[in-house]
Design a protein around this motif. Structure first.
Motif, PDB file in Angstrom:
ATOM      1  N   ARG A   1      11.581 -12.508 -45.147  1.00  0.00           N
ATOM      2  CA  ARG A   1      11.794 -13.348 -46.320  1.00  0.00           C
ATOM      3  C   ARG A   1      12.860 -14.378 -45.968  1.00  0.00           C
ATOM      4  NH1 ARG A   1      13.635  -9.849 -49.522  1.00  0.00           N
ATOM      5  NH2 ARG A   1      11.787  -9.336 -50.764  1.00  0.00           N
ATOM      6  N   CYS A   2      12.532 -15.646 -46.165  1.00  0.00           N
ATOM      7  CA  CYS A   2      13.482 -16.724 -45.946  1.00  0.00           C
ATOM      8  C   CYS A   2      14.435 -16.829 -47.148  1.00  0.00           C
ATOM      9  CB  CYS A   2      12.722 -18.035 -45.753  1.00  0.00           C
ATOM     10  SG  CYS A   2      13.788 -19.473 -45.438  1.00  0.00           S
ATOM     11  N   ALA A   3      15.528 -17.531 -46.960  1.00  0.00           N
ATOM     12  CA  ALA A   3      16.454 -17.753 -48.059  1.00  0.00           C
ATOM     13  C   ALA A   3      15.799 -18.495 -49.220  1.00  0.00           C
ATOM     14  CB  ALA A   3      17.675 -18.536 -47.565  1.00  0.00           C
ATOM     15  N   CYS A   4      14.739 -19.283 -48.933  1.00  0.00           N
ATOM     16  CA  CYS A   4      14.012 -19.991 -49.992  1.00  0.00           C
ATOM     17  C   CYS A   4      13.022 -19.075 -50.704  1.00  0.00           C
ATOM     18  CB  CYS A   4      13.305 -21.215 -49.424  1.00  0.00           C
ATOM     19  SG  CYS A   4      11.854 -20.828 -48.398  1.00  0.00           S
ATOM     20  N   GLN A   5      12.916 -17.822 -50.251  1.00  0.00           N
ATOM     21  CA  GLN A   5      12.098 -16.755 -50.838  1.00  0.00           C
ATOM     22  C   GLN A   5      10.666 -16.691 -50.327  1.00  0.00           C
ATOM     23  OE1 GLN A   5      13.653 -14.310 -52.730  1.00  0.00           O
ATOM     24  NE2 GLN A   5      15.376 -15.530 -51.980  1.00  0.00           N
ATOM     25  N   LEU A   6      10.249 -17.627 -49.485  1.00  0.00           N
ATOM     26  CA  LEU A   6       8.913 -17.513 -48.906  1.00  0.00           C
ATOM     27  C   LEU A   6       8.887 -16.326 -47.953  1.00  0.00           C
ATOM     28  CD1 LEU A   6       6.046 -18.708 -48.552  1.00  0.00           C
ATOM     29  CD2 LEU A   6       6.955 -20.009 -46.613  1.00  0.00           C
ATOM     30  N   MET A   7       7.819 -15.526 -48.029  1.00  0.00           N
ATOM     31  CA  MET A   7       7.642 -14.394 -47.131  1.00  0.00           C
ATOM     32  C   MET A   7       6.467 -14.658 -46.196  1.00  0.00           C
ATOM     33  SD  MET A   7       8.725 -10.936 -49.112  1.00  0.00           S
ATOM     34  CE  MET A   7       7.333 -10.749 -50.185  1.00  0.00           C
ATOM     35  N   PHE A   8       6.621 -14.257 -44.938  1.00  0.00           N
ATOM     36  CA  PHE A   8       5.567 -14.498 -43.953  1.00  0.00           C
ATOM     37  C   PHE A   8       5.751 -13.556 -42.781  1.00  0.00           C
ATOM     38  CE2 PHE A   8       9.130 -17.324 -43.296  1.00  0.00           C
ATOM     39  CZ  PHE A   8       9.377 -17.298 -41.930  1.00  0.00           C
ATOM     40  N   ILE A   9       4.682 -13.449 -41.953  1.00  0.00           N
ATOM     41  CA  ILE A   9       4.792 -12.614 -40.773  1.00  0.00           C
ATOM     42  C   ILE A   9       5.312 -13.455 -39.603  1.00  0.00           C
ATOM     43  CG2 ILE A   9       2.874 -11.194 -41.596  1.00  0.00           C
ATOM     44  CD1 ILE A   9       1.228 -12.254 -39.215  1.00  0.00           C
ATOM     45  N   THR A  10       6.009 -12.810 -38.701  1.00  0.00           N
ATOM     46  CA  THR A  10       6.501 -13.477 -37.501  1.00  0.00           C
ATOM     47  C   THR A  10       6.349 -12.525 -36.320  1.00  0.00           C
ATOM     48  OG1 THR A  10       8.400 -14.608 -36.476  1.00  0.00           O
ATOM     49  CG2 THR A  10       8.917 -12.794 -37.989  1.00  0.00           C
ATOM     50  N   PRO A  11       5.830 -12.983 -35.189  1.00  0.00           N
ATOM     51  CA  PRO A  11       5.422 -14.361 -34.936  1.00  0.00           C
ATOM     52  C   PRO A  11       4.061 -14.671 -35.574  1.00  0.00           C
ATOM     53  CG  PRO A  11       4.958 -13.011 -33.023  1.00  0.00           C
ATOM     54  CD  PRO A  11       5.690 -12.120 -33.992  1.00  0.00           C
ATOM     55  N   ILE A  12       3.848 -15.947 -35.892  1.00  0.00           N
ATOM     56  CA  ILE A  12       2.539 -16.382 -36.371  1.00  0.00           C
ATOM     57  C   ILE A  12       1.551 -16.287 -35.204  1.00  0.00           C
ATOM     58  CG2 ILE A  12       1.215 -18.363 -37.232  1.00  0.00           C
ATOM     59  CD1 ILE A  12       3.006 -17.213 -39.341  1.00  0.00           C
ATOM     60  N   PRO A  13       0.386 -15.686 -35.403  1.00  0.00           N
ATOM     61  CA  PRO A  13      -0.585 -15.555 -34.300  1.00  0.00           C
ATOM     62  C   PRO A  13      -1.047 -16.919 -33.784  1.00  0.00           C
ATOM     63  CG  PRO A  13      -1.200 -14.182 -36.180  1.00  0.00           C
ATOM     64  CD  PRO A  13      -0.098 -15.074 -36.646  1.00  0.00           C
ATOM     65  N   SER A  14      -1.570 -16.909 -32.573  1.00  0.00           N
ATOM     66  CA  SER A  14      -2.119 -18.134 -31.993  1.00  0.00           C
ATOM     67  C   SER A  14      -3.412 -18.518 -32.701  1.00  0.00           C
ATOM     68  CB  SER A  14      -2.418 -17.908 -30.503  1.00  0.00           C
ATOM     69  OG  SER A  14      -3.506 -16.999 -30.356  1.00  0.00           O
ATOM     70  N   ARG A  15      -3.839 -19.740 -32.489  1.00  0.00           N
ATOM     71  CA  ARG A  15      -5.099 -20.220 -33.068  1.00  0.00           C
ATOM     72  C   ARG A  15      -6.262 -19.326 -32.625  1.00  0.00           C
ATOM     73  NH1 ARG A  15      -7.003 -25.241 -34.880  1.00  0.00           N
ATOM     74  NH2 ARG A  15      -9.250 -25.140 -35.218  1.00  0.00           N
ATOM     75  N   GLY A  16      -6.279 -18.958 -31.366  1.00  0.00           N
ATOM     76  CA  GLY A  16      -7.362 -18.112 -30.871  1.00  0.00           C
ATOM     77  C   GLY A  16      -7.395 -16.755 -31.549  1.00  0.00           C
ATOM     78  N   GLU A  17      -6.225 -16.166 -31.770  1.00  0.00           N
ATOM     79  CA  GLU A  17      -6.163 -14.862 -32.447  1.00  0.00           C
ATOM     80  C   GLU A  17      -6.652 -14.968 -33.887  1.00  0.00           C
ATOM     81  OE1 GLU A  17      -2.471 -12.367 -30.764  1.00  0.00           O
ATOM     82  OE2 GLU A  17      -1.930 -14.402 -31.363  1.00  0.00           O
ATOM     83  N   ILE A  18      -6.283 -16.064 -34.557  1.00  0.00           N
ATOM     84  CA  ILE A  18      -6.709 -16.255 -35.945  1.00  0.00           C
ATOM     85  C   ILE A  18      -8.229 -16.415 -36.010  1.00  0.00           C
ATOM     86  CG2 ILE A  18      -6.593 -17.814 -37.929  1.00  0.00           C
ATOM     87  CD1 ILE A  18      -3.680 -18.406 -37.107  1.00  0.00           C
ATOM     88  N   GLU A  19      -8.785 -17.248 -35.137  1.00  0.00           N
ATOM     89  CA  GLU A  19     -10.234 -17.474 -35.142  1.00  0.00           C
ATOM     90  C   GLU A  19     -11.003 -16.187 -34.843  1.00  0.00           C
ATOM     91  OE1 GLU A  19     -11.796 -20.708 -32.959  1.00  0.00           O
ATOM     92  OE2 GLU A  19     -10.360 -22.168 -33.721  1.00  0.00           O
ATOM     93  N   LYS A  20     -10.464 -15.362 -33.964  1.00  0.00           N
ATOM     94  CA  LYS A  20     -11.128 -14.121 -33.580  1.00  0.00           C
ATOM     95  C   LYS A  20     -11.326 -13.195 -34.784  1.00  0.00           C
ATOM     96  CE  LYS A  20      -9.526 -12.648 -29.749  1.00  0.00           C
ATOM     97  NZ  LYS A  20      -8.622 -11.962 -28.773  1.00  0.00           N
ATOM     98  N   THR A  21     -10.439 -13.290 -35.766  1.00  0.00           N
ATOM     99  CA  THR A  21     -10.519 -12.437 -36.954  1.00  0.00           C
ATOM    100  C   THR A  21     -11.760 -12.731 -37.785  1.00  0.00           C
ATOM    101  OG1 THR A  21      -8.103 -12.360 -37.035  1.00  0.00           O
ATOM    102  CG2 THR A  21      -9.278 -11.727 -39.043  1.00  0.00           C
ATOM    103  N   TYR A  22     -12.216 -14.003 -37.771  1.00  0.00           N
ATOM    104  CA  TYR A  22     -13.253 -14.435 -38.704  1.00  0.00           C
ATOM    105  C   TYR A  22     -14.586 -14.678 -37.995  1.00  0.00           C
ATOM    106  CZ  TYR A  22      -8.991 -14.909 -41.327  1.00  0.00           C
ATOM    107  OH  TYR A  22      -7.783 -14.636 -41.924  1.00  0.00           O
ATOM    108  N   GLN A  23     -15.044 -13.663 -37.291  1.00  0.00           N
ATOM    109  CA  GLN A  23     -16.348 -13.730 -36.639  1.00  0.00           C
ATOM    110  C   GLN A  23     -17.410 -13.098 -37.548  1.00  0.00           C
ATOM    111  OE1 GLN A  23     -16.693 -15.593 -33.965  1.00  0.00           O
ATOM    112  NE2 GLN A  23     -14.483 -15.960 -34.084  1.00  0.00           N
TER     113      GLN A  23
END
Length: 221
Positions: free
Chosen positions: A25-47
């Motif tokens: 969680r950032c000080a601005c309150q946005l929550m996210f995962i780190t590290p952000i996956p690579s483009r290839g990893e993201i595309e692989k999810t949506y086959q």
């Protein structure tokens, strides 16, 4: 190190620690995962296998799309040009076309784009497909922004594409939906995790109403 997509900060509080991946969680309150996956990893999810469950859920999904389309028709007083960002298998676009909309879509998944060969669906992130600005009366994105590698760049492009006075409609889970979280706890005996390895739904960002509002305002909405 990843920077916060909303404010650019690098000082985070760890919300969940999964070894190689953390939810922060950032000080601005946005929550996210780190590290952000690579483009290839993201595309692989949506086959192809990602969309298999959709076939069993077709009747229910069509009901949801029909209800959403009805809402858009009530919102939009003039113009029939519709862009759906992250359109998946394009069921929503086909329903809209049947109702007289001029439809276009963007989609990262090659498997999904192949299923939409009868429509104007461009493959890639919305900022990559180079659509002309001020073109669309309505831009929709249904449960996509939480999967995007760069939500700020995404909403900046939506702002460029929608005509003055048009509508942008974003749907995303609310990380502060405590009714859902309590129901999950009651049903499964533990709080829902914001990240699970091998989870079918790869949520990179977790928005609240406040952080989503800040994000869209930061690009001009």
């Amino acid at each position: 190190m990843d920077r916060c997509n909303l404010c650019g900060g690098t000082e985070f509080t760890v919300v969940e620690d999964h070894g190689a991946v953390r939810v922060v969680r950032c000080a601005c309150q946005l929550m996210f995962i780190t590290p952000i996956p690579s483009r290839g990893e993201i595309e692989k999810t949506y086959q192809d296998n990602y969309y298999e469950p959709w076939k069993q859920q077709e009747a229910g999904r069509r009901h949801i799309w029909t209800r959403r389309l009805r809402t858009l028709q009530q919102l939009n007083g003039r113009g029939r040009r519709l862009l759906d960002v992250g359109c998946g298998d394009a069921t929503f676009l086909r329903l809209a076309r049947q109702e007289g909309w001029q439809v276009s879509g963007t989609e990262l998944s090659a498997a999904a784009v192949a299923q939409a060969a009868d429509l104007d669906v461009r493959r890639g992130e919305v900022w990559e497909v180079k659509l002309p600005g001020d073109r669309f009366d309505v831009v929709t994105s249904w449960h996509v922004i939480e999967h995007a590698s760069d939500p700020k760049r995404m909403v900046a492009e939506l702002f460029r594409l929608v005509r003055p006075g048009g509508w942008v409609v974003l749907a995303t889970p609310n990380v502060h939906d405590y009714i859902f979280r309590l129901g999950y706890l009651a049903g499964r005996g533990h709080w829902p995790s914001l990240y699970e390895e091998d989870e079918r739904e790869l949520h990179l960002f977790h928005f609240s109403d406040k952080t989503l509002s800040k994000l869209v305002q930061s690009v001009g909405f």
